[in-house]
Design a protein around this motif. Sequence first.
Motif: not given
Length: 393
Positions: A108-115, A198-206
């Motif tokens: 996806d060209t609208s997504t980055t791994v890190m926020v 899982a989504e919350l932990i993923m976003n914390l790591k991002r």
Amino acid sequence: MDVLLRKYGKLLKGAPKTEAVAWVGTKKKEFVFQISSQGIQDIYVDSASLSAGNAGRKGSWLTNITEGFSVKGRYYEINAWQLTEDLRSIKLAGEYAAMVQFVDCLVDTSTTVMVTDRERLFVNTDTLYPEFRGWMKKTFGATVDLMDMSGQLRDSIWALPAFREELLARSERVAKEALATINSTPELEAFLEPGGNAELIMNLKRSRVVWGMCSMDSRPREHARDIAVWAARAHDWPVFIRAHLNIMNDRFDRVSDGSYAQVGRKTYLRELEQLSIPSSTLLLGSIFRFQMPAPLHYYGAPGRIGRAFAESAERKIIEKALIRMMKDPELDDANRMMIFLTFSAYCYNQPDKKSAETLANRLSGDLTQFPEILKMPILELGEEIHKYGIAAD
């Protein structure tokens, strides 16, 4: 060289017009300039910068200055290339354009791994999450500390039915606080894992950028792996595939994959292949360079992808595809060189020297079928493998 000196004469005051090192003194610092001539390796030209005058025409110059810092202070690296022919635009053939489109469909060209790109060199953890940590001490004991907790104690806290609902609610609040202030920590993320969000932990790591201290520091890779794992658990494909590809391409804020560390590290291509997606098409498509890509189009690193192909279950198919592309007159020379660089890395990462020499000989045996730009590199590849061996030696 005269053109270069005229353009940057103030910076290069006193520099010789031959290949040499010139020391240019100032009142505060001593600048070092090394002037040398070499062929073009990697150069990217913005089409907008070539629209005026003779830019991009035969005989014109392409230049850029890179500023950096070392133990001696500030320095400038000036690169200049004189064009021996007009720059021209060559359309990417349909087959290869489709591969590029496949990359943009899958990644996806609208997504980055890190926020965030915020770098945190030091965090005083004693001041983090005061409300949440205070409640934990009051509820579970004065010695209980989020920042110094064993996995066994964590699991025992989450196993208490009387506190689970309140723990979930408070965990969500402290996680939102950490995301808002960009102050997540490995300890907080580890504590929240049993909560199952899982989504919350993923976003914390991002939200937490991990910098390696040196190329032997495995933490950036481990952090990217953790993001990929939690993205998979959260069913977030855009984040998962980018995190996975970042590991494969060693794409971190500080390169972590030194050659001496590669023996114990794999590229995880087999895991992609097990997802039943055409991973070889995905990786090959990411190698091509072209004009006007999507803003977040994923570019692969030929050296890393070549190494990944050496781990593939489809090596024979990939070999044929790489060789065919290098021979294909429909593909422009620049991208044929990118394919060659991938093939070179593939050779150097064979399990033994004999296999690598056999592959190099396949190219040199058909030398007349390759473009002029590849003939010398092909011969040099065989010579270097024969003389110096490969990564496994």
